[in-house]
Design an enzyme around this catalytic site. Structure first.
Site, PDB file in Angstrom:
ATOM      1  N   SER A 144       0.817  -1.162   0.116  1.00 45.21           N
ATOM      2  CA  SER A 144      -0.093  -0.043  -0.005  1.00 45.21           C
ATOM      3  C   SER A 144       1.212   1.255   0.028  1.00 45.21           C
ATOM      4  CB  SER A 144      -0.828  -0.037   1.238  1.00 45.21           C
ATOM      5  OG  SER A 144      -1.580   1.024   1.294  1.00 45.21           O
ATOM      6  N   TYR A 157      -1.536  -1.389  10.887  1.00 44.56           N
ATOM      7  CA  TYR A 157      -1.747  -1.669   9.229  1.00 44.56           C
ATOM      8  C   TYR A 157      -0.353  -1.178   8.511  1.00 44.56           C
ATOM      9  CZ  TYR A 157      -3.863  -1.348   4.643  1.00 44.56           C
ATOM     10  OH  TYR A 157      -4.091  -1.545   3.341  1.00 44.56           O
ATOM     11  N   LYS A 161       2.362  -3.211   6.227  1.00 44.87           N
ATOM     12  CA  LYS A 161       2.629  -2.894   4.658  1.00 44.87           C
ATOM     13  C   LYS A 161       4.010  -2.481   4.411  1.00 44.87           C
ATOM     14  CE  LYS A 161      -1.560  -3.506   3.460  1.00 44.87           C
ATOM     15  NZ  LYS A 161      -1.937  -4.856   2.713  1.00 44.87           N
TER      16      LYS A 161
HETATM   17  N1  LIG Z   1      -8.825  -0.292  -0.919  1.00 46.70           N
HETATM   18  C1  LIG Z   1      -7.918   0.318  -0.725  1.00 46.70           C
HETATM   19  O1  LIG Z   1      -7.734   1.759  -0.765  1.00 46.70           O
HETATM   20  C2  LIG Z   1      -6.248  -0.170  -0.514  1.00 46.70           C
HETATM   21  C3  LIG Z   1      -5.173   0.624  -0.617  1.00 46.70           C
HETATM   22  C4  LIG Z   1      -4.035   0.157  -0.616  1.00 46.70           C
HETATM   23  C5  LIG Z   1      -3.767  -1.384  -0.423  1.00 46.70           C
HETATM   24  N2  LIG Z   1      -4.837  -2.195  -0.310  1.00 46.70           N
HETATM   25  C6  LIG Z   1      -4.803  -3.414  -0.133  1.00 46.70           C
HETATM   26  O2  LIG Z   1      -5.286  -4.400  -0.922  1.00 46.70           O
HETATM   27  C7  LIG Z   1      -5.574  -5.623  -0.574  1.00 46.70           C
HETATM   28  C8  LIG Z   1      -7.110  -6.010  -1.068  1.00 46.70           C
HETATM   29  O3  LIG Z   1      -8.035  -5.494  -0.285  1.00 46.70           O
HETATM   30  P1  LIG Z   1      -9.250  -4.530  -0.916  1.00 46.70           P
HETATM   31  O4  LIG Z   1      -8.951  -3.051  -0.888  1.00 46.70           O
HETATM   32  O5  LIG Z   1      -9.419  -5.258  -2.236  1.00 46.70           O
HETATM   33  O6  LIG Z   1     -10.286  -4.735   0.217  1.00 46.70           O
HETATM   34  P2  LIG Z   1     -11.462  -5.897   0.159  1.00 46.70           P
HETATM   35  O7  LIG Z   1     -12.149  -6.129   1.830  1.00 46.70           O
HETATM   36  O8  LIG Z   1     -12.570  -5.622  -0.813  1.00 46.70           O
HETATM   37  O9  LIG Z   1     -10.920  -7.169  -0.136  1.00 46.70           O
HETATM   38  C9  LIG Z   1     -10.113  -7.950   0.830  1.00 46.70           C
HETATM   39  C10 LIG Z   1     -10.441  -9.504   0.708  1.00 46.70           C
HETATM   40  O10 LIG Z   1      -9.435 -10.123   1.623  1.00 46.70           O
HETATM   41  C11 LIG Z   1     -10.163 -11.163   2.326  1.00 46.70           C
HETATM   42  N3  LIG Z   1      -9.756 -11.614   3.557  1.00 46.70           N
HETATM   43  C12 LIG Z   1      -9.882 -10.787   4.611  1.00 46.70           C
HETATM   44  N4  LIG Z   1      -9.117 -11.572   5.454  1.00 46.70           N
HETATM   45  C13 LIG Z   1      -8.763 -12.707   5.171  1.00 46.70           C
HETATM   46  C14 LIG Z   1      -7.891 -13.945   5.369  1.00 46.70           C
HETATM   47  N5  LIG Z   1      -7.649 -14.094   6.890  1.00 46.70           N
HETATM   48  N6  LIG Z   1      -7.875 -15.004   4.608  1.00 46.70           N
HETATM   49  C15 LIG Z   1      -7.981 -14.695   3.356  1.00 46.70           C
HETATM   50  N7  LIG Z   1      -8.748 -13.721   2.722  1.00 46.70           N
HETATM   51  C16 LIG Z   1      -8.888 -12.904   3.449  1.00 46.70           C
HETATM   52  C17 LIG Z   1     -11.675 -10.602   2.405  1.00 46.70           C
HETATM   53  O11 LIG Z   1     -12.709 -11.514   2.606  1.00 46.70           O
HETATM   54  C18 LIG Z   1     -11.914  -9.913   0.869  1.00 46.70           C
HETATM   55  O12 LIG Z   1     -12.433 -10.570   0.005  1.00 46.70           O
HETATM   56  C19 LIG Z   1      -5.327  -5.570   1.150  1.00 46.70           C
HETATM   57  O13 LIG Z   1      -4.108  -6.160   1.092  1.00 46.70           O
HETATM   58  C20 LIG Z   1      -5.353  -4.002   1.249  1.00 46.70           C
HETATM   59  O14 LIG Z   1      -4.453  -3.792   2.266  1.00 46.70           O
HETATM   60  C21 LIG Z   1      -6.120  -1.652  -0.448  1.00 46.70           C
END
Ligand SMILES: NC(=O)c1ccc[n+]([C@@H]2O[C@H](COP(=O)([O-])OP(=O)(O)OC[C@H]3O[C@@H](n4cnc5c(N)ncnc54)[C@H](O)[C@@H]3O)[C@@H](O)[C@H]2O)c1
Length: 287
Positions: A144, A157, A161
């Site tokens: 991230s 968090y 990251k």
């Molecule tokens: N959305 C943002 O703004 C953003 C920004 C930077 C990084 N990220 C990163 O992107 C990645 C994906 O997140 P997202 O934004 O798509 O969120 P999201 O919540 O839409 O998707 C995350 C998925 O991870 C799954 N998950 C949670 N705990 C789990 C576990 N213990 N085992 C397996 N699966 C699990 C959830 O069920 C979900 O389907 C994450 O690592 C998040 O930190 C997101």
């Protein structure tokens, strides 16, 4: 990696958001896709949607914080498709927006278990098998911008990251040193329109934390929800990931406009100045 068609991708956190979009992008390139997620109904639905479009897709219910689950995921992927070429360690959860001293130990454990141990489990389980196979491969770890910037109320968090960034850099160096055909990228998005702010939906009951947060922490959460809801569509991020795998690029920054803040942080470290937090416009952070 140059060949996508008929090769195999494993994506964790594939039931939603960025993971689901990556699974869809890989399937569109003709890859066989293994979708792994802890949220079973959403996982089944995402997999069905891919299969309905003619993709070869397999759903494996996986909690990435459990080494045994990730080992079983690898076994299922190899048993079904005979190999793994792309591994996306993407599953992640947000903390609950609290000061570092207010965050419960349960929150620390949960966030570290999914975001950091999940990536460790993925690398530990899959990379030796990918190396033994000998052909081209690619690991994408989802970090991230929080892996480069120290935003308050997010220390658990951010810790994960920052950890994923350095793990990815080390892995890159090591694979280069052994002359492997397996490459690495680290995905560092800003705000993306996903369900990350509702990550609590998947918090294990034994790590639940119902403490009342300070007004500042609640305001922070509300502001972040607004930024996420107005964020980049996950499909755009998935496209950047696909290009980086194809072009063998390590850094994936879908929001390059945020790199100025990374430069400012690096320069303040070099100047040995005390850190200054510059909130994005609209994010009011008073304690
Ligand atoms: N959305 C943002 O703004 C953003 C920004 C930077 C990084 N990220 C990163 O992107 C990645 C994906 O997140 P997202 O934004 O798509 O969120 P999201 O919540 O839409 O998707 C995350 C998925 O991870 C799954 N998950 C949670 N705990 C789990 C576990 N213990 N085992 C397996 N699966 C699990 C959830 O069920 C979900 O389907 C994450 O690592 C998040 O930190 C997101």
């Amino acid at each position: 990696m140059k060949t996508f068609r008929d090769n195999v991708a494993v994506v964790t956190g594939a039931a939603s958001g960025i993971g689901r979009a990556m699974a869809e992008r890989f399937a569109a390139a003709g890859m066989k896709v293994v979708l792994a997620d802890v949220e079973e109904p959403a996982l089944v639905e995402a997999t069905r949607a891919l299969v309905a479009r003619g993709a070869a897709a397999l759903a494996v219910r996986t909690d990435v914080s459990r080494a045994a689950d990730v080992a079983a995921l690898a076994d299922a992927a190899y048993a079904r498709f005979g190999g793994v070429h792309v591994l996306c360690n993407n599953a992640g959860v947000a903390g609950d927006g609290a000061t570092t001293w207010e965050q419960s130990l349960d929150t620390w454990q949960w966030v570290l278990a999914v975001n950091l141990w999940g990536v460790v489990h993925g690398i530990h389980t899959f990379v030796p098998r990918m190396l033994a196979h000998g052909g081209e491969g690619h690991v994408v770890n989802t970090a991230s911008m929080a892996g480069h910037l120290s935003t308050p109320f997010l220390s658990s968090y951010n810790a994960t990251k920052f950890g994923v960034v350095t793990i990815s850099e080390c892995l890159h160096h090591e694979l280069q040193m052994v002359g492997a055909a397996v490459r690495v990228s680290v995905l560092c998005p800003g705000f993306v329109r996903t369900k990350i702010i509702d990550a609590e939906r998947n918090r294990p009951p034994e790590l639940r934390d119902d403490e009342q947060r300070s007004e500042a922490a609640q305001a922070f959460r509300t502001a972040v929800r607004g930024f996420v809801d107005a964020g980049t569509p996950p499909e755009t991020v998935a496209e950047r990931v696909f290009e980086a795998i194809r072009d063998q690029r390590f850094w994936i920054f879908p929001h390059p406009e945020m790199l100025e803040a990374v430069r400012a942080r690096a320069e303040s470290i070099l100047a040995q100045e005390n850190p200054i937090f510059a909130p994005p416009p609209g994010m009011d952070l008073k304690l």
